[in-house]
Design a protein around this motif. Structure first.
Motif, PDB file in Angstrom:
ATOM      1  N   ILE B  20       3.225  23.134  18.056  1.00 16.09           N
ATOM      2  CA  ILE B  20       3.449  24.561  18.241  1.00 16.09           C
ATOM      3  C   ILE B  20       4.724  24.867  19.036  1.00 16.09           C
ATOM      4  O   ILE B  20       5.466  25.788  18.708  1.00 16.09           O
ATOM      5  N   GLN B  52      -3.046  32.089  23.244  1.00 17.66           N
ATOM      6  CA  GLN B  52      -2.463  30.796  23.631  1.00 17.66           C
ATOM      7  C   GLN B  52      -0.958  30.773  23.318  1.00 17.66           C
ATOM      8  O   GLN B  52      -0.165  30.250  24.096  1.00 17.66           O
ATOM      9  N   HIS B  55       0.669  32.723  25.945  1.00 19.96           N
ATOM     10  CA  HIS B  55       0.704  31.904  27.155  1.00 19.96           C
ATOM     11  C   HIS B  55       1.942  30.991  27.148  1.00 19.96           C
ATOM     12  O   HIS B  55       2.698  30.925  28.104  1.00 19.96           O
ATOM     13  N   LEU B  56       2.145  30.315  26.007  1.00 19.76           N
ATOM     14  CA  LEU B  56       3.302  29.416  25.869  1.00 19.76           C
ATOM     15  C   LEU B  56       4.614  30.208  25.937  1.00 19.76           C
ATOM     16  O   LEU B  56       5.560  29.823  26.628  1.00 19.76           O
TER      17      LEU B  56
END
Lengths: 615, 157
Positions: B20, B52, B55-56
């Motif tokens: 990712i 998520q 978040h990244l």
């Protein structure tokens, strides 16, 4: 060409060397195009050489990456004599070819001049910057075009791998690395051999090795220069390590800010594959190993081993508790051995020359050499490699050439943001892992930032604490809030709002941050504050009690004035001042209206006669 | 970003959710930021929750959730640059462009950014404008460079 056995490799190497021997006496031009020299214009110089030499030239033209002496870039060496030309520009290229390459005449202006004797020094090896170094790991950089595997083979590359794969057992390799005394070059200084041993003995079939090139310490760039300049050496170290540990997969984790390192290691992996140094049945040994590149996303904490592994897995780079060791349960919960670039690059020489030979270099507790990046207020900025145990004085004065503009040395900051500042009285400190830790700093990855009398130590502590509060991942309260509160207090002090008891409070928060955080980032986050208080308490007190910044840095505590006698009333400062705070006409000395002054320093910067004073 | 472009990126990374970070890097490189629509698609395709991905995207400095300016001005604030005056260069740029680091001017012309070290410490203090390194900068030279008067050691890199 796929090499299937050590004999294949030796035959191939012999052919390369024979071909090169014939060219040894011929003129060659070597240009550094590492990131440092590129920033100084090496690619323009490259174009100029290409154009001047044309396609059919019999003069060999070669590019390499970093030689270390970045201050003098772009650097060009004329072989076989080894003539060192510095700050080469595209305009001087035709002259270099016409005079030095074709007629053997030296061009005086391009030679390095000894600042003390003012003597021009033609050969690289005689320059004081290089003389005291021991370039065990870094030395090959100047001989190697990182995109040509033949160059690495010509200097004996992958010889250590053959020795490891065909005449040593994994246990013997680990024993050799253990007895060499090699300690991790990334920061912690953990004995590499012990780490390898634990990982090899951990239960499980799948193991990983990782090369950490997430060099986040500002002011340190040796890992980048090794990865850019000699990627095969790092790979060779990794393959040997993987064989010893029993790993078949490896990762190279590189910062995204290092595009050239990503590119060069990518090329190297591809070439190593083609030639049979990576992949299945390496050189016919039956050992399989492969390497994948993983690019970082720009987070300082990602250089921490557990955070780095989380990042490779596709998560945010947050460290985890250390009681579960990564050598037992690391990447995807498998036993994982992580070392940094410089550590891996030390492995081939240990295997090739033996632990006994290697351990003769360095001090009792720190063996071998260390590459430092010597930067800041120093004459010879660059990368240096010295035996462990050399004193700071030798590094700063003999190699670094001292402080520019006749200013006085104040401190050297080692160990990156979580390191500490070492004062003048400790210049005779021998530099190794233990001595630096004892002095309240640390080795870190080897950044060495020199500061002079015009550097404010409270400002430096504030700078690092600001960095650490931004980069703290936020998991532990002690680190997240500790760095923030320390920053707030330091910010107040530098703004002249410091109060009695601030220093003691900083010490207390610093202690708590150190003791209560999970990873090394939190555990060392207070070092910049605690070490500057330890050695420069008087500067803190001057800020708090006298509302004065002795170094003349903190804007709230300084005033700019114009010395009327020195002022030549040229009007430059008046023109550039962003707030129109300067009055005065032609032939009338200028003056600064303090109420309007925002202390940006522009007037001091542009004044041709240094008439602007800071108090 | 078109569907075909995204398809190419996902394919390059084997449609693997563990890749990712690399996928987001490729989107950022192509679009100069991470468009919400593309992220939603990535989330559905790889079965990674959008939270998520968010978040990244907010954790790593390389990502931006808003479009960046036509020109990106990056001030190196590494230690070597700091002790050689990077703070005053940054202040001058903040004043001139009227933005803080990480922000883009209202006319979408400039994005001001800082970086923690580019490892070109011999050139400190260093400013990078659209990928070109400008070494040994002064507060005044960087301003005149923005105004088009090319000064200082400007080199392609």
């Amino acid at each position: 060409m796929h090499l299937k056995s050590p004999d294949d490799l030796e035959q191939f190497r012999t052919r390369i060397l024979e071909k090169r021997k014939a060219q040894d006496t011929k003129k060659r031009v070597v240009l550094c195009t590492g990131t440092g020299c590129r920033g100084a214009g090496a690619l323009d110089v490259y174009d100029a050489f290409k154009k001047a030499l044309g396609n059919k030239s019999d003069i060999e033209f070669k590019t390499t990456c970093c030689h270390g002496f970045c201050e003098r870039g772009p650097i060009t060496i004329i072989e076989p004599e080894g003539i060192f030309y510095q700050r080469v520009t595209p305009e001087t290229v035709p002259q270099i070819i016409a005079e030095t390459v074709k007629k053997d005449q030296m061009i005086e202006e391009l030679l390095y001049q000894d600042p003390q004797t003012e003597e021009a020094i033609p050969a690289e090896k005689d320059i004081p910057f290089y003389k005291k170094q021991n370039r065990l790991v870094f030395g090959h950089n100047r001989l190697i075009d990182p995109t040509q595997i033949e160059d690495y083979l010509a200097v004996g590359g992958y010889q250590a791998l053959v020795k490891a794969l065909f005449s040593m057992s994994p246990e013997e390799i680990i024993a050799e690395v253990k007895s060499s005394g090699l300690r991790g070059r990334g920061g912690g200084g953990f004995p590499a051999g012990r780490k390898w041993e634990s990982c090899s003995q951990a239960p499980g079939d799948v193991r990983y090795v990782i090369c950490n090139c997430d060099e986040g310490d500002p002011g340190a760039y040796m890992d980048r220069s090794l990865m850019e300049g000699n990627p095969h050496r790092v790979l060779e170290g990794m393959i040997i390590g993987a064989y010893a540990i029993g790993a078949h997969e490896g990762y190279v984790y590189v910062r995204h800010e290092y595009p050239l390192a990503v590119e060069n290691v990518g090329i190297a992996i591809e070439q190593a594959h083609k030639m049979g140094f990576l992949g299945e049945n390496i050189l016919g040994s039956g050992f399989d190993f492969d390497v994948t590149i993983s690019k970082g996303g720009g987070a300082f904490v990602a250089g921490e081993s557990t955070a780095l592994m989380a990042s490779i897995e596709g998560y945010v780079a947050e460290p985890r508790a250390k009681y579960i060791h990564t050598v037992e349960s690391g990447l995807w919960d498998k036993p994982t051995n992580l070392n940094n670039v410089e550590t891996w690059a030390n492995v081939p020489v240990i295997i090739e020359k033996g632990a006994e030979w290697y351990s003769k270099i360095g001090t009792e507790g720190s063996k071998g050499t260390k590459i430092f990046s010597l930067v800041g207020k120093i004459n010879n900025t660059g990368l240096i490699e010295v035996p462990m145990g050399m004193t700071l004085r030798e590094i700063v004065y003999d190699i670094g050439g001292g402080i520019p503009d006749g200013k006085r040395f104040k401190a050297v900051q080692t160990g990156g943001p979580s390191g500490g500042c070492i004062p003048e009285e400790m210049l005779d400190l021998p530099v190794d892992f233990d001595a630096l830790t004892e002095a309240g700093s640390m080795m870190g990855s080897g950044g060495m930032i020199v500061m002079d009398e015009s550097t404010c130590m409270v400002d430096v502590a504030k700078y690092f604490t600001n960095f650490l509060k931004d980069e703290s991942c936020g998991k532990c309260t002690s680190c997240r809030d500790g760095t923030l509160r320390m920053y707030e207090i330091l910010d107040r002090i530098t703004k002249g709002e410091g109060k009695e008891g601030d220093i003691e409070l900083l010490e207390e928060i610093g202690w708590t941050t150190t003791e209560a955080s999970l990873c090394a980032l939190g555990g060392t986050a207070a070092n910049p504050v605690l070490s500057t208080i330890r050695y420069f308490r008087d500067e803190y007190e001057a800020h708090i009690k006298d509302k004065r910044c002795p170094a003349g840095v903190c804007p709230a505590l300084i005033t700019y004035t114009i010395d009327a006698e020195a002022c030549i009333a040229c009007g430059k400062c008046k023109k550039e001042c962003p707030t129109k705070a300067i009055t005065g006409e032609k032939k009338v000395p200028h003056e600064i209206v303090q109420a309007k002054c925002i202390k940006c320093g522009t007037c001091k910067e542009v004044c041709p006669v240094d008439a602007v004073k800071v108090e | 970003m078109t569907g075909a472009q995204l398809e190419k990126i996902l394919k390059k990374h084997d449609n693997q959710s563990s890749n990712i970070l690399a996928i987001l890097q490729d989107i950022q490189a192509s679009e100069n930021y991470l468009p919400r629509k593309t992220l939603e698609e990535v989330s559905q395709r790889l079965l990674v929750p959008l939270t998520q991905i968010y978040h990244l995207a907010t954790f790593y400095r390389t990502f931006s959730l808003t479009p960046r300016g036509r020109h990106v001005v990056t001030v190196c604030t590494g230690t070597a640059c700091h002790v050689k005056g990077a703070a005053s260069i940054l202040n001058n740029l903040e004043r001139e462009l009227k933005v803080q680091p990480g922000e883009t001017t209202t006319n979408k012309e400039y994005t001001l950014e800082t970086v923690n070290c580019l490892g070109s410490c011999a050139l400190a203090p260093l400013v990078v404008i659209d990928g070109t390194y400008h070494g040994r900068m002064l507060g005044t030279t960087v301003l005149s460079m923005l105004k088009g008067e090319k000064k200082g050691a400007s080199k392609k890199s």
